[in-house]
Every structure is written in C-alpha cells, then in structure tokens.
Design an enzyme around this catalytic site. Structure first.
Site, PDB file in Angstrom:
ATOM      1  N   ASP A   1      -2.442 -10.864  -2.340  1.00  0.00           N
ATOM      2  CA  ASP A   1      -2.850 -10.465  -1.088  1.00  0.00           C
ATOM      3  C   ASP A   1      -4.681 -10.081  -1.527  1.00  0.00           C
ATOM      4  O   ASP A   1      -5.049  -9.596  -2.543  1.00  0.00           O
ATOM      5  CB  ASP A   1      -2.134  -9.115  -0.657  1.00  0.00           C
TER       6      ASP A   1
ATOM      7  N   HIS B   1       0.798  -1.217   0.078  1.00  0.00           N
ATOM      8  CA  HIS B   1      -0.005  -0.039  -0.208  1.00  0.00           C
ATOM      9  C   HIS B   1       0.933   1.136  -0.069  1.00  0.00           C
ATOM     10  O   HIS B   1       0.149   2.315  -0.190  1.00  0.00           O
ATOM     11  CB  HIS B   1      -0.792  -0.229   1.026  1.00  0.00           C
TER      12      HIS B   1
ATOM     13  N   HIS C   1      -5.957  -7.166  -0.460  1.00  0.00           N
ATOM     14  CA  HIS C   1      -6.149  -6.185  -0.827  1.00  0.00           C
ATOM     15  C   HIS C   1      -5.484  -5.678  -2.010  1.00  0.00           C
ATOM     16  O   HIS C   1      -4.505  -6.301  -2.572  1.00  0.00           O
ATOM     17  CB  HIS C   1      -5.729  -5.280   0.268  1.00  0.00           C
TER      18      HIS C   1
ATOM     19  N   ASP D   1      -4.177 -13.030   3.821  1.00  0.00           N
ATOM     20  CA  ASP D   1      -5.335 -12.439   4.360  1.00  0.00           C
ATOM     21  C   ASP D   1      -6.372 -13.128   3.641  1.00  0.00           C
ATOM     22  O   ASP D   1      -7.834 -12.515   3.524  1.00  0.00           O
ATOM     23  CB  ASP D   1      -5.325 -10.845   4.447  1.00  0.00           C
TER      24      ASP D   1
END
Length: 364
Positions: A205, A168, A207, A291
């Site tokens: 991931d 991120h 995200h 995740d």
C-alpha cells in the site's frame, strides 16, 4: 537466515502467561475458521462488505463500494462464478479481543470516536446503533474474511479477501479508515490454528503499515517488508523502527507514470530478493493497496494500472516459487478505477496460472 521464533530471556510473568492462555482459548473457540467445500474458490467476499448509508460513504475519498464492484467485474468477465465465492462470518467481540483491548473496543461505542477513526465527521452525529450496523458491521465481516483467508491459503496455496488490509489499526488504536487490526488478527489465528511460526507481511500500500508494525514490534516470528511513500500519512516514526525491511518511495512531479512504474517495480524486485534471503516464511500476508495508482489523490506514486498487475504477479510468483501460502488483502485505493484495476490483476493471476478461480464442480 531467520527461521526461528524469538525466545525471551526473561521469565514471563504469570499475568502475561494468563493473557496468552486467554488469547489462545479465544482463538480455539472461534467460529471464524470453518471448512469450505472444494466447489468454492479461495476468494472471500460478502455483500455486507460494502458501506452505503445516507451518502456518508461519499464523504471520504475511499471507495467503500469497491469490494462489490471488484466481484461484479470478475463475474461479468466470466472469470468468476458467483456461486464459488466464499462468504465469511462476522468477527465477534471475543474474536476481536484476541488482539484488541477491551477499552479500545468499548471506545467504538462512541460515534464520535468512530468518526475520527474513519475520518468522516458527520458520523459523530449518528446514534451508535446505526454506526454499529452500517459502518462497523461491514468492517467486522471483512475481518472475518481476512482471518479465514489464512486457513484457505494453507489448504489451497492462496486466498484473496476482496477487502481487509486495515494496516493503520493496532490493538489499541485505530485511524486512517482502519477500525480493526485484521492483519494482526489473521496472523495470531494462523499461529495457533495452523501451527505456523514464521509470517512475512509484504505491505505495498502507498501508506506505511504502522498498525501491524506496532503490534509485532518485538515479535521475531513476523518479518515486515513495507514499501511506502514516507511523505504522506501516517508519519509514524516510532513504527518505522519496527519495520524489518523498509523501502521508501518518493516520486518526483517531473517523472511520467511509465518511468515511475519501471523504477518502482525494479525496487520491488530487489526488495523481494533481499526478503527471500533474510527470512523463510510459512505464510505471506500481502497487503495489496492500489493507492499507488497514477492519479490517486492520497498515494501520489504514479504507478500505471499495468504496473499494479505486474506488481501483484511478482508477489504471487515470489510465494509460488517458494511454495509459501499467500493471503492477499485489497487495502487502500482512492479512485473509482481501483476496482477495475484489481479485477484485471486477479484475471491476470488466473491467466498466468498463479491462482485457480474455477471450483472443483467444473468450468465457470
């Protein structure tokens, strides 16, 4: 098939040329690349990775001790010898300036800014010297590990940094527990030090990897396959425009974990086929967040532990079949079970002959 780096039609300004020269010089003078003896395996970890200070690490759902627990599981299971682990150097300010702006790094001298990035508000109340030592030092060590991993992957065929994957964070903005842009840094070092010209990021991931997407928004040397849940953080619609190959995955509450896993892996198979047809990388950077696990409070994708193992195996086979060096980063994962799942997956990769976690000094 895209095989060549981009060439801008515009004549670069002297300012841009000077900035690129400075970046190159910083990379060439860095001490983050160093020779690793063959008695070590290309698995990178330092006890400094783990964050533990006055219990503040418990105020974020991320398990900030998972990195050490992964290695302990591997050692206890006889998969890995502690003496074979590679310990990286900490990334210095000059190392970080390869991607990050001076203003962004200076902003981290504010404990409040760091608290917002890592999503732990009480950190704002701590003296910044403690934040640097107890929070940012571990992250800078992991950055050093991600950068070194590319060198080891080029030499050995693969490398795993048992940390990193801060996808991120971009050059001028952190967020989502990601303070430094280790993926972007890893790739820029590979461009200069390893003479690599084409890199594929496979970001699995849960995200969206909006940080590296922004950093390489106009760089055709980098192909990004991002498979993520669009209904969770970061909702970065601008960055989504920069993804070479976007695979959005939404799982219905009514679907069981087995079905969700099978559907996810089928989508991954197809995505890897498409990526393999569209781009010929010289390095794969695999962001292997866990995740996506069933029960993860943030990822919400219901993938079984065995599904993680099969996912990782598919990506390693993709690289092995094409003889492409692969860097794996462990990235996100918000359940205590993640460490065990990652360790089991690494053990499976070893059993399948996709990695070799025995140093040249002999059997572990």
């Amino acid at each position: 098939m895209s095989t060549a780096p981009s060439s801008s039609t515009a004549v670069p300004s002297s300012t841009a040329t000077d900035a690129e020269t400075l970046r190159r010089n910083r990379i060439l003078s860095s001490k983050l690349y160093f020779d690793v003896p063959l008695s070590k395996v290309p698995l990178i970890y330092s006890p400094s990775y783990d964050i533990a200070f006055l219990g503040i690490e418990k105020l974020h759902p991320f398990d900030s001790s998972k990195w050490g627990r992964i290695c302990r599981f591997l050692i206890a299971g006889g998969v890995l010898d502690n003496k074979c682990i590679v310990e990286p150097q900490e990334a210095t300010k000059d190392d970080l300036l390869v991607v990050h702006s001076e203003s962004y790094l200076n902003s981290l001298k504010s404990s409040f800014t760091v608290s917002v990035i890592i999503e732990v508000p009480p950190v704002a109340l701590l003296p910044n010297c403690l934040v640097q030592q107890k929070v940012l030092h571990p992250f800078r060590k992991q950055v050093g590990g991600s950068i070194l991993a590319a060198k080891l992957a080029k030499e050995r065929g693969w490398a795993i940094n048992v940390g990193g994957g801060f996808h991120h964070c971009s050059g001028d903005k952190g967020g989502g527990f990601c303070v430094y842009a280790d993926i972007s840094l890893c790739i820029h070092y590979a461009f200069v030090r390893l003479h690599i010209t084409r890199v594929m990021i496979i970001d699995l991931d849960a995200h969206q990897g909006n940080g590296h997407e922004k950093d390489f928004s106009d760089d055709r040397r980098v192909y990004i396959l991002d498979m993520y849940n669009p209904e969770i953080y970061p909702f970065d619609y601008e960055a989504r425009r920069y993804v070479s190959q976007k695979v959005e995955v939404v799982v219905s509450h009514a679907i069981d974990s087995g079905t969700a896993t099978d559907e996810y892996l089928a989508k991954l198979d197809e995505a890897l086929k498409v990526a393999g047809r569209k781009f010929e990388p010289e390095l794969v950077v695999y962001n292997a967040g866990t995740d996506i696990l069933d029960g993860d409070p943030l990822g919400r994708l219901k993938i079984s532990p065995d599904g993680i193992t099969r996912r990782d195996e598919k990506v390693f086979r993709f690289a092995r079949e094409r003889n492409i060096p692969l860097v794996m980063l462990t990235s996100g994962g918000y359940m205590k079970s993640s460490a065990r799942v990652i360790a089991d997956s690494i053990e499976n990769l070893s059993k399948k002959g996709l990695i070799d976690v025995v140093g040249s000094s002999g059997k572990v």
